[in-house]
Design a protein around this motif. Sequence first.
Motif, mmCIF file in Angstrom:
data_model
loop_
_atom_site.group_PDB
_atom_site.id
_atom_site.type_symbol
_atom_site.label_atom_id
_atom_site.label_comp_id
_atom_site.label_asym_id
_atom_site.label_seq_id
_atom_site.Cartn_x
_atom_site.Cartn_y
_atom_site.Cartn_z
ATOM 1 N N TYR A 121 78.218 -22.731 26.185
ATOM 2 C CA TYR A 121 77.282 -22.747 27.301
ATOM 3 C C TYR A 121 76.645 -21.392 27.622
ATOM 4 O O TYR A 121 75.609 -21.344 28.275
ATOM 5 N N ASN A 123 89.891 -19.483 27.021
ATOM 6 C CA ASN A 123 88.809 -20.464 27.098
ATOM 7 C C ASN A 123 87.447 -19.844 27.369
ATOM 8 O O ASN A 123 86.425 -20.532 27.233
ATOM 9 N N ASN A 131 83.771 -21.272 26.150
ATOM 10 C CA ASN A 131 82.690 -21.539 27.094
ATOM 11 C C ASN A 131 81.459 -20.685 26.834
ATOM 12 O O ASN A 131 80.331 -21.163 26.994
ATOM 13 N N LYS A 140 81.254 -29.406 33.210
ATOM 14 C CA LYS A 140 81.247 -29.240 31.756
ATOM 15 C C LYS A 140 82.349 -28.291 31.297
ATOM 16 O O LYS A 140 82.820 -28.374 30.167
ATOM 17 N N ALA A 141 82.737 -27.390 32.161
ATOM 18 C CA ALA A 141 83.828 -26.459 31.836
ATOM 19 C C ALA A 141 85.130 -26.901 32.485
ATOM 20 O O ALA A 141 85.980 -26.088 32.823
ATOM 21 N N THR A 161 86.405 -23.438 36.828
ATOM 22 C CA THR A 161 86.225 -23.768 35.413
ATOM 23 C C THR A 161 87.616 -23.805 34.784
ATOM 24 O O THR A 161 88.624 -23.647 35.472
ATOM 25 N N HIS A 208 85.599 -15.153 34.459
ATOM 26 C CA HIS A 208 85.173 -16.398 33.827
ATOM 27 C C HIS A 208 83.826 -16.155 33.168
ATOM 28 O O HIS A 208 83.298 -15.046 33.205
ATOM 29 N N TYR A 209 83.266 -17.200 32.572
ATOM 30 C CA TYR A 209 82.119 -17.008 31.681
ATOM 31 C C TYR A 209 80.761 -17.042 32.360
ATOM 32 O O TYR A 209 79.741 -16.739 31.722
ATOM 33 N N CYS A 256 88.438 -21.507 32.587
ATOM 34 C CA CYS A 256 88.710 -20.143 32.102
ATOM 35 C C CYS A 256 88.837 -19.131 33.230
ATOM 36 O O CYS A 256 88.926 -17.929 32.978
ATOM 37 N N ASP A 300 81.856 -26.860 38.126
ATOM 38 C CA ASP A 300 81.336 -26.803 36.761
ATOM 39 C C ASP A 300 82.058 -27.859 35.933
ATOM 40 O O ASP A 300 83.067 -27.597 35.291
ATOM 41 N N ASN A 318 93.122 -25.252 35.481
ATOM 42 C CA ASN A 318 91.701 -25.511 35.702
ATOM 43 C C ASN A 318 91.386 -25.519 37.186
ATOM 44 O O ASN A 318 92.100 -26.125 37.992
#
Length: 294
Positions: A116, A108, A112, A234-235, A203, A85-86, A205, A232, A200
Amino acid sequence: MKKHLLIPVLGLFSLACFCQQGDSLIQVTNRLYMITGHGGNVSVLVTEEGVLVVDAGTVKKDGEIITNHIKSVTDKPVKYLILTHYHYDHAFGACGFKGSPVIIGHKNIVKNLNEYGHWFLNMYREGNLKAKVEASKEKMDSLKNINNQEYIEAEKLYKSNLEQLKNAEETFIVYPDITFENEMTIYLGSDTIIMTHPGNNHTDCNILVSFKNQNILSTGDFFFNHSMPYIDFKANCDTKNWIVQINNFADRNYEFIIPGHGKLADTDDLREQARYISDLRNEIKTLIIQEKTL
């Protein structure tokens, strides 16, 4: 069922470090390793045709240290680098990998990182590390005329913080070469590696990496072993689906699970996190019904 201390963890995660093991290379099977101490845990699979790595550490220096660990067990090149993930403690060390491995992530992760990732990196440098440097220098300067152990420790902390800031300033974000939506399989040497996006969760992603030949699952932050999971929002975190998917993968009876944070685990540890999130959701639901405020 075990009782839990129910703490709602909402929003973008704190830049404080999670409790983790120090820098170490842990052999899980004859060809699979776990590297700790550089942000999230890193998984390393050594095959006849090259090396596959899951996650990359926090800063460029971490990526360099991880590749040095790999060189200590094989002279094979790193062919693939998978980013679960990011988040900075799993992805930002990718810029420290040499040899241009093929970088893979969920589709995704690009969104992200764009929305972000640069903000996280800037906050890590400007909002976290620079503040630590300034505070530790102020403490050191206040003690500089005192030749005692307290000054020695303050100077040591200042130099450590300064080094962390330098490493962060050398770090830059690297994007995946290949992305996928639901599932992707890699065949490397005699090994089969399956990457899955379980919807999901932590996050939108996050992906899971199954080492089929070893019957081992590498989870990224889908799973925090005896460590507080965070949300998270926002994600697009989804705790309801997270519980369902944790139990789904726990039912597959992997021999070992390499968590995003914490020690090497098994499926019972994985189920414990599902119970925690379920208890947390139920408790918060009760408080909402009672019209409690945050």
